[in-house]
Design an enzyme around this catalytic site. Structure first.
Site, PDB file in Angstrom:
ATOM      1  N   GLU A   1    -103.711 -47.294  14.186  1.00 34.62           N
ATOM      2  CA  GLU A   1    -104.576 -46.855  15.279  1.00 34.62           C
ATOM      3  C   GLU A   1    -104.120 -47.389  16.629  1.00 34.62           C
ATOM      4  O   GLU A   1    -104.374 -46.777  17.662  1.00 34.62           O
ATOM      5  CB  GLU A   1    -106.022 -47.287  15.018  1.00 34.62           C
ATOM      6  CG  GLU A   1    -106.737 -46.470  13.966  1.00 34.62           C
ATOM      7  CD  GLU A   1    -106.932 -45.028  14.391  1.00 34.62           C
ATOM      8  OE1 GLU A   1    -107.345 -44.795  15.538  1.00 34.62           O
ATOM      9  OE2 GLU A   1    -106.650 -44.120  13.583  1.00 34.62           O
TER      10      GLU A   1
ATOM     11  N   LYS B   1    -108.074 -50.740  20.059  1.00 31.45           N
ATOM     12  CA  LYS B   1    -108.638 -49.766  19.133  1.00 31.45           C
ATOM     13  C   LYS B   1    -108.890 -50.445  17.794  1.00 31.45           C
ATOM     14  O   LYS B   1    -108.054 -51.193  17.287  1.00 31.45           O
ATOM     15  CB  LYS B   1    -107.694 -48.578  18.946  1.00 31.45           C
ATOM     16  CG  LYS B   1    -107.542 -47.709  20.185  1.00 31.45           C
ATOM     17  CD  LYS B   1    -106.989 -46.343  19.834  1.00 31.45           C
ATOM     18  CE  LYS B   1    -108.035 -45.515  19.098  1.00 31.45           C
ATOM     19  NZ  LYS B   1    -107.570 -44.127  18.860  1.00 31.45           N
TER      20      LYS B   1
ATOM     21  N   GLU C   1    -105.365 -32.890  19.623  1.00 34.65           N
ATOM     22  CA  GLU C   1    -104.785 -34.174  19.205  1.00 34.65           C
ATOM     23  C   GLU C   1    -103.838 -33.941  18.043  1.00 34.65           C
ATOM     24  O   GLU C   1    -104.184 -33.244  17.083  1.00 34.65           O
ATOM     25  CB  GLU C   1    -105.857 -35.164  18.727  1.00 34.65           C
ATOM     26  CG  GLU C   1    -106.638 -35.881  19.782  1.00 34.65           C
ATOM     27  CD  GLU C   1    -107.553 -36.945  19.167  1.00 34.65           C
ATOM     28  OE1 GLU C   1    -107.202 -37.476  18.083  1.00 34.65           O
ATOM     29  OE2 GLU C   1    -108.600 -37.219  19.760  1.00 34.65           O
TER      30      GLU C   1
ATOM     31  N   GLU D   1    -102.695 -48.546  22.313  1.00 33.47           N
ATOM     32  CA  GLU D   1    -103.953 -49.085  22.826  1.00 33.47           C
ATOM     33  C   GLU D   1    -104.376 -50.283  21.969  1.00 33.47           C
ATOM     34  O   GLU D   1    -104.791 -50.117  20.825  1.00 33.47           O
ATOM     35  CB  GLU D   1    -105.023 -47.995  22.830  1.00 33.47           C
ATOM     36  CG  GLU D   1    -104.663 -46.813  23.723  1.00 33.47           C
ATOM     37  CD  GLU D   1    -105.620 -45.643  23.576  1.00 33.47           C
ATOM     38  OE1 GLU D   1    -106.813 -45.811  23.917  1.00 33.47           O
ATOM     39  OE2 GLU D   1    -105.186 -44.583  23.094  1.00 33.47           O
TER      40      GLU D   1
END
Length: 472
Positions: free
Chosen positions: A335, A329, A272, A326
């Site tokens: 985030e 999240k 990541e 997203e």
């Protein structure tokens, strides 16, 4: 012999060099790979079949998942995409305490889909050492039981096991040469994990985010240093190596930490890394311009070859975080804004994701407020080849002699009295010669390596007033 004194007859003597040494410079290819994390903590994402089509349209052939969702694994079947799946943290205790659970999990989630779905690795847990549920003690027993299950199903030679760890597992990370793991993690978890990885020829999965370090220390860390842009760099007082990017410094801190425990043979994969395109007011550096610069320059860095200063021969293999923004999240605004794509599959910003896409690409195609616009001009899309000063004078000189001789680089400008003779240093002269060779070879894969003596940059080299061409 220094560049200041070379002559044409000396070049001819290069023909006496062993042929294999010349072929090494021409054919050595240490380019890395780019993959993408496909997270799904959202209620507005396209179906897996459309996502697979998106991967293909972008030339992405490596994907990392956070589970073993049946619909996703089925959609990836026969796609030609290599897949890393995950056993979530909440299943670690079951896999650790019950070998039959591990066996059944492998049978239902791995062997059921393989080989039609090209599963190449299993991420066992995620950042387990930072898990508030205290699952660290289950990690190595779970990996051990899963390995036994892979052996039973004849999958152990095809599928690797590892576990992504966060940089918070380090006690020290600066300078990189002082890298060390937190003492309380070493005996219970880190050493057993590294021992397993070494014995199975697997690799340590690392989640590395220069954004977090920059956000917390923006008054001390250069933004250019964090974004892979041209900067003066930092010299490690412990090993003398120069670092021009925060990411490489972070990775070498992990290498140093592993070396301190006697595991120099274990390689790394960055499972990541990313930069948010939006954030809260206090999230310094978050924004589209910086996200595009970080991810775009990182892709160029990975796909054009070479490793870190400490491990120059080990290519960088990286999974960007993440495919989509997203919306479900939790946490700060950042985030929910790491995606390269919006849920409607539109690009958040435009960066190349493949080697073919590097030509003519820009890493900063957006306009933002003054606080978020990079402090230096963005890349023009061109790339240059420069000397790796960490390779040492002997390797640089040998590679320089080859480039100017058998390699056919145009080195007239670095002869005494010519426009690029000054500065009269080995690094500057080698950079000019390497770049000439690289450009003459149409910037082809592997043509800027010279056995680890060179690497590709996305900004024009700066040695005196010399101009570095991008074509011949």
């Amino acid at each position: 012999m220094s560049m200041a004194t070379f002559t044409l007859p000396f070049f001819l003597s290069l023909l006496l060099l062993p042929l294999f040494s010349l072929l090494t410079f021409a054919a050595d290819n240490t380019t890395g790979t780019i993959g993408i994390n496909y997270g799904r903590i959202a209620n507005n994402l396209p179906p897996p079949e459309k996502v697979v089509a998106l991967f293909k349209s972008q030339g992405i052939n490596k994907v990392k998942l956070y589970d073993t969702d049946a619909a996703v694994l089925t959609a990836l079947a026969n796609s030609g995409i290599n897949v890393v799946v995950a056993l979530p943290n909440e299943l670690l205790s079951s896999a650790a305490n019950d070998p039959s659970f591990a066996d059944q999990w492998v049978q239902a989630n791995i062997s059921h889909y393989y080989p039609q779905t090209q599963i190449e690795a299993i991420a066992v847990g995620n950042e387990v050492f930072a898990d508030p549920n205290n699952t660290t003690k289950f990690l190595v027993p779970a990996i051990t039981n899963l390995q036994s299950a892979l052996v039973k199903h004849n999958l152990s030679s095809s599928i690797k096991l590892s576990s992504p760890i966060a940089l918070s597992a380090l006690q020290n990370s600066y300078p990189p040469s002082s890298g060390s793991f937190k003492p309380d993690l070493i005996e219970p978890a880190v050493k057993p994990l590294l021992d397993f990885l070494s014995k199975t020829s697997s690799y340590l999965m690392i989640n590395a985010y220069p954004f977090f370090a920059y956000e917390a220390n923006a008054d001390q860390i250069s933004l250019d240093y964090a974004l892979f842009r041209t900067n003066s760099g930092n010299v490690d007082s412990g090993n003398g190596l120069r670092y021009n990017s925060l990411m490489e410094a972070q990775l070498d801190a992990v290498f140093a930490a592993m070396s301190a425990l006697g595991y120099d043979d274990v390689k790394l994969v960055v499972t990541e890394t990313g930069w948010p395109s939006n954030g809260d007011e206090n999230e310094i550096g978050a924004g589209k311009a910086n996200a595009a610069a970080y991810n775009g320059n990182l892709v160029k860095r990975v796909l054009t070859g070479g490793g870190t200063p400490l491990k120059p021969q080990d290519p960088l293999n990286v999974y960007l975080f993440a495919l989509f923004n997203e919306n479900q999240k939790p946490g700060p605004t950042s985030e929910r804004n790491y995606g390269l794509f919006y849920p409607d599959e539109g690009k958040v910003y435009d960066i190349p994701l493949t080697l073919a896409g590097l030509s003519g690409a820009q890493t900063n195609p957006v306009n933002e407020s003054k606080a978020q616009v990079p402090t230096t001009a963005p890349s023009s899309g061109n790339t240059w080849c420069v000397a790796n000063a960490n390779a040492g004078d002997e390797k640089l000189q040998t590679a320089l002699d080859y480039a100017c001789g058998e390699g056919g680089a145009d080195c007239r400008s670095i002869q005494e009295g010519s426009t690029c003779f000054n500065p009269n240093t080995l690094e500057a002269h080698a950079s000019y010669a390497f770049n000439s060779y690289y450009q003459k070879k149409a910037r082809g894969t592997g043509t800027c390596d010279f056995g680890g003596a060179a690497y590709v940059v996305a900004q024009p080299p700066r040695y005196g007033t010399c101009e570095y061409p991008t074509g011949y």
